[in-house]
Each structure stands twice: as structure tokens, then as C-alpha cells.
Design an enzyme around this catalytic site. Structure first.
Site, PDB file in Angstrom:
ATOM      1  N   ASP A   1      42.781  29.907  36.414  1.00  0.00           N
ATOM      2  CA  ASP A   1      43.523  30.241  37.713  1.00  0.00           C
ATOM      3  C   ASP A   1      44.419  31.202  37.528  1.00  0.00           C
ATOM      4  O   ASP A   1      45.305  31.242  36.366  1.00  0.00           O
ATOM      5  CB  ASP A   1      44.038  29.189  38.680  1.00  0.00           C
ATOM      6  CG  ASP A   1      44.058  29.624  40.067  1.00  0.00           C
ATOM      7  OD1 ASP A   1      43.140  30.131  40.624  1.00  0.00           O
ATOM      8  OD2 ASP A   1      45.176  29.445  40.736  1.00  0.00           O
ATOM      9  N   THR A   2      44.678  32.456  37.980  1.00  0.00           N
ATOM     10  CA  THR A   2      45.597  33.589  38.029  1.00  0.00           C
ATOM     11  C   THR A   2      45.972  33.946  39.319  1.00  0.00           C
ATOM     12  O   THR A   2      45.603  33.942  40.348  1.00  0.00           O
ATOM     13  CB  THR A   2      44.636  34.747  37.515  1.00  0.00           C
ATOM     14  OG1 THR A   2      44.107  34.589  36.150  1.00  0.00           O
ATOM     15  CG2 THR A   2      45.497  36.229  37.128  1.00  0.00           C
TER      16      THR A   2
ATOM     17  N   LYS B   1      31.508  36.449  31.874  1.00  0.00           N
ATOM     18  CA  LYS B   1      32.659  35.848  31.418  1.00  0.00           C
ATOM     19  C   LYS B   1      32.215  34.818  30.426  1.00  0.00           C
ATOM     20  O   LYS B   1      32.894  34.593  29.208  1.00  0.00           O
ATOM     21  CB  LYS B   1      33.529  34.990  32.609  1.00  0.00           C
ATOM     22  CG  LYS B   1      34.618  35.819  33.119  1.00  0.00           C
ATOM     23  CD  LYS B   1      35.422  34.864  34.292  1.00  0.00           C
ATOM     24  CE  LYS B   1      36.474  35.365  34.929  1.00  0.00           C
ATOM     25  NZ  LYS B   1      37.061  34.521  36.034  1.00  0.00           N
TER      26      LYS B   1
END
Ligand code: IMP
Length: 196
Positions: free
Chosen positions: A68-69, A12
Site C-alpha cells: 500500500d502506498t 507487476k
């Protein structure tokens, strides 16, 4: 300028570093010696992104962003939402979470859902948030082998293939996370332009 991305995931990190202005050096949690689990105890997705960013800013003194998901399903009143990672329990198993979601959606007519990502950026002591949404619907059964998490059960709006059937590049273009990072990058580039 050094900027921390509140993640341990080097993949990432590299992906985002490649998109950033050259004067920004991206650091991971590992790079700054933050090995402890950062508490994610807020009741909302934005709350958890802010908790993570503030934790790093306050304890380590860096400019930082955290993401955040959550998957929000209409018929489940927005669940699993902020509990998406631990929907089926603290073991945080993607397989168990997906199975529980499909089981809870068995026979349900309204299958509308959305993925929502929030990024909290702590920069020079100020907090900024960015949000990206991908709308779609929940399939009856898992389809496709790409991606991770709830991808095999998520059919993005206007598509005939799930997130687990399309390529990573295509998913990035239309996904909640892709859209949120686009906003963060635009913001950072604008600041870099104004500073030079
Ligand atoms: P996180 O905030 O990125 O850790 O994600 C929270 C939870 O949502 C985890 O269980 C992930 O597997 C799931 N999740 C996050 N992003 C996606 C996605 O793009 N596709 C499918 N599942 C996701």
C-alpha cells in the site's frame, strides 16, 4: 513454495517473479480465485497493507504479501496519505487527484513531500512489514508524461526531473516501491538460503 502477491496486475506480478528465488512461484489474486474487492478501511498505510495480507491468508490459506502506498505532503499535514487513491472522490481518478493536490498546494511555500510504501508479508502464520520512502517536493504544475498517479507533480530529492520525466527503470531504483520490494526480496532470499 507458492506465494500470493495481493494484486490483479499481471505486469507487476511478472516484474517481481523475475526477481524472486526460483523455488518461489508467485500467484496473483486472479490465480487464487479472489475476485472480490478486499476492504481497505484501515486509518493508516501500514494498516491497509496488513488488512489485505491477512484477508488473503485467512480466507484463502496462502502465504501472501500486499503493498500500500501514500503520498504524504508536509504542508497538508500528511495528506493525502492513506486517502491517496480516493483524494478527489470514490471514483479514484488519477487526473482528479493530481488536480486537487496542485490546487490545494497553490501558493504554499513549504512543498516538501514523500511517497511511502509499506509491504505486509504473512508467512507461515507470522507477519512481517517492510517500508520504503522517497523524499521530494511538489511542483507548481504537472511536468512529464511517464508514470502514473501523482508522478507529474513529484520532484524526487536531488533530481531536476519529476517521476513522470525519468524512465521506469530509474524510478524503480529510487522510488518508495522499489526500495520496499528490495527489502522484501532480500528477506525472501535470505530465508531461501537458510532453508537450503
Ligand atoms: P496504491 O496503494 O499503489 O494503490 O496507491 C495509492 C495511490 O497513490 C494511487 O492513487 C496511486 O495513483 C498513488 N501512487 C502510488 N504509487 C505511486 C507512484 O509511484 N507515483 C505516483 N502515484 C502513486
Amino acid at each position: 513454495m507458492k506465494l500470493v502477491f495481493a494484486t490483479h496486475n499481471q505486469h507487476k506480478l511478472k516484474e517481481i517473479q523475475a526477481l524472486l528465488p526460483k523455488n518461489i512461484q508467485l500467484l496473483s489474486l486472479t490465480d487464487i480465485g479472489c475476485e472480490e474487492d478486499i476492504p481497505e478501511t484501515a486509518p493508516t498505510i501500514e494498516g491497509n497493507a496488513i488488512l489485505k495480507a491477512k484477508y488473503v491468508a485467512e480466507r484463502y490459506g496462502y502465504d501472501v504479501f500486499a503493498d500500500d502506498t501514500g503520498l504524504e505532503v508536509d504542508a497538508l499535514n500528511g495528506a493525502p496519505g492513506v486517502f491517496s487513491a480516493r483524494y478527489a472522490g470514490q471514483q479514484k481518478s488519477d487526473t482528479d487527484n493530481l488536480a486537487l493536490l496542485l490546487s490545494n498546494m497553490k501558493g504554499v511555500q513549504n512543498r516538501k513531500a514523500q511517497f511511502r510504501t509499506v509491504i505486509a508479508l504473512s508467512l507461515d502464520g507470522a507477519l512481517h512489514t517492510f517500508e520504503g520512502i522517497a523524499r521530494g517536493s511538489i511542483t507548481e504544475a504537472p511536468i512529464g508524461g511517464n508514470g502514473f498517479g501523482y508522478d507529474p507533480a513529484f520532484l524526487p530529492e536531488g533530481y531536476t526531473q519529476t517521476f513522470a520525466q525519468i524512465s521506469a527503470d530509474e524510478k524503480n531504483r529510487i522510488s518508495h516501491r522499489g526500495k520496499t520490494f528490495e527489502q522484501l526480496l532480500r528477506f525472501l532470499k535470505e530465508r531461501a538460503r537458510n532453508a537450503s
